[in-house]
Motif scaffolding. Structure first.
Motif, mmCIF file in Angstrom:
data_model
loop_
_atom_site.group_PDB
_atom_site.id
_atom_site.type_symbol
_atom_site.label_atom_id
_atom_site.label_comp_id
_atom_site.label_asym_id
_atom_site.label_seq_id
_atom_site.Cartn_x
_atom_site.Cartn_y
_atom_site.Cartn_z
ATOM 1 N N ASN A 1 -4.292 33.115 -19.362
ATOM 2 C CA ASN A 1 -3.444 33.053 -18.169
ATOM 3 C C ASN A 1 -2.178 33.909 -18.361
ATOM 4 N N GLY A 2 -2.372 35.118 -18.902
ATOM 5 C CA GLY A 2 -1.267 36.065 -19.032
ATOM 6 C C GLY A 2 -0.395 35.877 -20.266
ATOM 7 N N VAL A 3 -0.675 34.839 -21.052
ATOM 8 C CA VAL A 3 0.140 34.602 -22.246
ATOM 9 C C VAL A 3 -0.593 35.146 -23.480
ATOM 10 N N ASP A 4 0.111 35.941 -24.285
ATOM 11 C CA ASP A 4 -0.502 36.483 -25.501
ATOM 12 C C ASP A 4 -0.583 35.419 -26.573
ATOM 13 N N LEU A 5 -1.761 35.272 -27.155
ATOM 14 C CA LEU A 5 -1.939 34.330 -28.259
ATOM 15 C C LEU A 5 -2.372 35.114 -29.492
ATOM 16 N N PRO A 6 -1.745 34.862 -30.630
ATOM 17 C CA PRO A 6 -2.163 35.550 -31.859
ATOM 18 C C PRO A 6 -3.471 34.960 -32.397
#
Ligand code: HEM
Length: 429
Positions: A319-324
């Motif tokens: 949902n548009g959030v970057d996750l490592p």
């Protein structure tokens, strides 16, 4: 003035920073506690927990859908890391909880799931129904003339436990011991025990682990035994590379909680919810055909597994959030289940809702609960029997107490009252 201090309600970044899964609003009502997130910041990092919280229905579902990118490997990890002392205690018991089913990666998971699926097929569950009804009636007989009971102590704890043990083929002789053990396992996995409590819990978890090993040995001595764990033990002999020794031991411990605690808590939540919504309760008493959908709606509105976990295996966006890579996710089913974007009027109970069954309480996708039809069947029979024999049941005045943890939800006690003179079966007699 709130503005000057940065009103937390209007400042989602502050809400994220302050998010606490073990006390406050989330413990009171996880769905309501994340309304701000659903509306303003549906994927956020919660520094106090070290997890990314996911609160919208569609996002949770897409995480569940991709078990490769969002691995379930952290599902049974201790959410509060063990202290050094607790680790040593666990080691002294040879504690080795590893992969079961729910936290196993592909491709091992699917091969194993297929090899062990047969017992969960609906036609196999038919035979269990009569047992559930008989046990339910026996428990009710014991309290029906008393006018007041803790429904959990009187019925909802023990019936799912007996059903689980029977389904598994595990001997029923040590129910009292099991109660301490399962509680310890839940606190150990999803709770926030103090350093002192960790010691006590580590001993119980260690003993539970050894006890699980002993049960397996007892069961191995009965090669013709019936039930899912007997079947599992035979498959372990037949295809040890798929149904491994480590799996059998770990599963023996985990399944008792998976099959029992989930169902007891969901049933308690169901009675609490329906008795607090008298119109719904009365409608069901008048028309029992409403029961299956009411069960589903209760699983949606007040399910027992309120949040589950996943871990990313590669960098991605949600949902548009970057996750490592390696990001730990707390996907809050209780929040998704009340998401307006999927369920109209999601924060209200509606036993006539036509998409109630879309709820995420059993998870979704490759790992979706294998026992969901057993849990549903038990809840349906509890409701059939109680609405028929005690339609005039009401909630007693009480404070509800919940064990603080991220994932399993249900009151410790559920006191109900009624006037035995009004019991319909007295009039029938
Ligand atoms: C998995 C909830 C009853 C056996 C799960 C999962 C959840 C869950 C949330 C993880 C799903 C996912 O990752 O997508 C519940 C609830 C229950 C219930 C709310 C009752 C109301 C049962 C019962 C049994 C059972 C009665 C066994 C008799 C399992 C197993 C898995 C599982 C074996 C692992 C499936 C896999 O990873 O492939 N359950 N459960 N559950 N459940 Fe249940």
């Amino acid at each position: 003035a709130p503005e000057a201090q940065g009103c937390p309600i209007s400042d989602p970044a502050a809400m994220a920073r302050e998010f606490d899964a073990f006390q406050g609003p989330y413990q009171l009502d996880p769905a309501e506690a994340l309304r701000w997130s659903r509306d303003q910041l549906p994927v956020f990092y919660a520094p106090k927990l070290g997890y990314w919280v996911v609160s919208r229905y569609d996002d949770i579902k897409s995480v569940f859908r991709d078990a490769i990118l969002f691995s379930p490997r952290n599902v049974l990890e201790k959410i509060t890391p063990a202290t050094q002392e607790a680790q040593e205690i666990l080691k002294s018991y040879d504690y080795g909880m590893a992969r079961t089913m729910v936290n196993e990666d592909e491709p091992a998971h699917m091969v194993r799931r297929r090899a062990l699926l047969d017992h969960f097929m609906p036609e196999k569950l038919e035979q269990q129904q009569d047992m559930v009804r008989r046990l339910t009636r026996e428990k009710m007989d014991a309290f029906i003339d008393s006018g007041r009971v803790d429904l959990i102590d009187g019925m909802l704890y023990e019936v799912p436990l007996l059903v689980a043990l029977h389904f598994l083929g595990v001997p029923e002789d040590e129910i009292a011991t099991l109660k301490t053990f399962t509680l310890a396992h839940s606190v150990n996995t999803w709770g926030k025990p103090s350093d002192q409590k960790q010691i006590e819990v580590a001993h119980d978890v260690g003993r539970f682990w050894q006890y699980a090993g002993e049960i397996i040995e007892k069961m191995r001595a009965q090669p013709e035994g019936t039930g899912w764990m007997h079947h599992t033990i035979r498959m372990n002999a037949e295809i040890p590379e798929v149904v491994t020794d480590s799996y059998v031991h770990s599963m023996m411990m985990a399944i008792i909680v998976a099959a029992h605690e989930t169902t007891s808590l969901a049933s308690a939540n169901m009675f609490k919810t329906l008795l607090a919504h008298r119109d719904a309760w009365n409608d069901i008493c008048a028309d029992p055909t409403l029961i299956p959908n009411a069960v589903e709606e209760c699983l949606r509105y007040a399910g027992s597994t309120v949040a589950w976990r996943r871990q990313t295996t590669a960098p991605t966006t949600l949902n548009g959030v970057d996750l490592p890579e390696g990001a730990k996710l707390l996907i809050v089913q209780a929040s998704g289940n009340q998401d307006e974007r999927h369920f109209e009027g999601g924060d209200t109970l509606d036993i006539y809702r036509d998409n109630a069954i879309d709820h995420l309480t059993f998870g979704y996708g490759a790992h979706q609960c294998m026992g969901k039809n057993i849990g549903r069947m038990e809840m349906r029979i509890f409701l059939e029997e109680v609405t028929r024999r005690l339609p005039h049941l009401r909630l007693a005045d009480q404070e509800f107490v919940y064990m603080p943890n991220t994932s399993f939800r249900g009151p410790d006690e559920l006191w109900v009252e009624w006037d035995p003179a009004q019991n319909p079966e007295r009039a029938d007699a």
